[in-house]
Design an enzyme around this catalytic site. Sequence first.
Site, short mmCIF file in Angstrom:
data_model
loop_
_atom_site.label_atom_id
_atom_site.label_comp_id
_atom_site.label_asym_id
_atom_site.label_seq_id
_atom_site.Cartn_x
_atom_site.Cartn_y
_atom_site.Cartn_z
N TYR A 1 -3.81 13.14 4.51
CA TYR A 1 -4.31 11.88 4.97
C TYR A 1 -5.83 11.97 4.69
CZ TYR A 1 -0.89 8.87 6.93
OH TYR A 1 0.09 7.85 7.26
N GLU B 1 -8.30 8.89 5.15
CA GLU B 1 -8.76 7.51 5.33
C GLU B 1 -10.39 7.51 5.31
OE1 GLU B 1 -5.88 8.21 7.32
OE2 GLU B 1 -5.12 6.22 7.79
N ASP C 1 -9.25 -10.70 -13.30
CA ASP C 1 -7.89 -9.67 -13.24
C ASP C 1 -7.56 -9.29 -14.74
OD1 ASP C 1 -5.47 -8.71 -12.86
OD2 ASP C 1 -4.81 -10.26 -11.33
N THR D 1 -4.57 -3.22 -12.56
CA THR D 1 -3.85 -2.32 -12.43
C THR D 1 -3.77 -1.16 -13.26
OG1 THR D 1 -2.01 -3.49 -13.83
CG2 THR D 1 -1.95 -3.91 -11.35
N LYS E 1 -0.40 -0.46 -16.59
CA LYS E 1 0.27 -1.25 -17.99
C LYS E 1 -0.44 -0.63 -19.15
CE LYS E 1 1.06 -5.44 -14.91
NZ LYS E 1 0.36 -5.30 -13.76
N ARG F 1 1.10 4.05 -11.17
CA ARG F 1 1.48 2.88 -10.46
C ARG F 1 0.40 2.70 -9.24
NH1 ARG F 1 5.83 0.33 -11.90
NH2 ARG F 1 5.54 -2.03 -10.90
#
Length: 432
Positions: A56, A58, A202, A228, A231, A237
């Site tokens: 974790y 954060e 984008d 992203t 691609k 991903r």
Amino acid sequence: MNDTRSLNLKKFDPEVAKLISLETKRQKEGLVMIASENYASEAVLEAMGTALSNKYSEGYPGKRYYSGNEYIDQIETLAIERAKKLFNAEHANVQPHSGSSANMQAYFATLKPGDKIMGMNLSQGGHLTHGSPVNFSGQMYKFIPYGVDEKTEMIDMDVVRRLALKERPKMIVTGATAYPREFDFKEFSEIASEIDAYMLADVSHFVGLCLAGVHQKPFPYADIVTTTTHKTLRGPRSAMILSKIEDRYQQIYHKESKFNLAQRIDRAVFPGTQGGPLDHVTAAMAVMLKEAMEPDFLTYQKQIQKNAKILAETLMQNGVRIVSGGTDNHLMLLDLRAHKVTGQQVQDALEKAMIFTNKNSIPYDTASPFNPSGLRIGTPALTSRGMKESEMKLIGEMISRIIKNPHDNILLHKSKEDVLELTKKFPVYPNL
Ligand code: DSN
């Protein structure tokens, strides 16, 4: 570890292991022509399957809410620095879990609910998060859609300008998921500047082409770039947000805020919309960014585009209409109406031949989005396997034959054999 937990996947859960192995086999043996899919390298996959998934963290490097982040900080910093260098960006946030999250975070950092945004119509190539009424974007903001000209099937910048001047949105979103032509970022940014609007690019789909310089680069034109990473970038991903540090409209829209654009983006990601970052994915992203700095990455991107052009030409020579008459990027849209078949029928027939594509609406489609008149195909994954122009011709001819005879089982069977033969010559994942 003890008992069953010390067993590996194959021994402990042969059912899941088998399905993973079958899916890997499908990807190795088939022709992946879904324009948004690709093959991440084994190094990227290796980074993802690590103990980093347990952590974790954060917060951001040096400012975490948990201890034990010494190495995670170094990994995230590597990813951030590599992303900034590669994109020539002032700021990078590598924590968004997906492209949709990245767009939401970019909107949250700049706009207020109810604000007006211009974005490309989903039915003409845009993305759900570019204002679709069934998505948070269309529900939270007042989206003014722009699309393509009915005749040319390309964006008409005069129409975009007129619409922008009339509607005066606070942001113009550029980029798409099913538009085969180049975005003129420079002109979009000039229009945005005329009305004090942010410009968001984008570039998820064609990001690799931008980096290779075969598509206009989004910086210095865009205020914010979202992308992203799985691609044309061939990474894990995930997604990232790149931006300028200062907000050129701070005094107009964010006078009360003590945070600049970069800080507002970071806050919109965490704690605004996400909890812990996916540290194993961040590591894989850092690996992907290193790969994208290698010279052969640029050659790869250029080949994607060359392959797409030859594929589109072959299909057209064989009587298949391509929306807008061709492609400038990695994808094309096939208009199937003249062949009296639907996108679904052709997608299903191609799947039987181990060619994977997706049905897609074409501009001004009168059919429903669930049973549209078109098919979207792309070349990034085939190009990753090393396929070039001569393979594109073969594949284009094969697809054309299937479009004309989607119910001919003998043809589908023969095509599948041809696909298996072809993919054997262009292996992927030798160790998987
Ligand atoms: N689902 C992606 C695509 O296929 O284009 C976009 O998010």
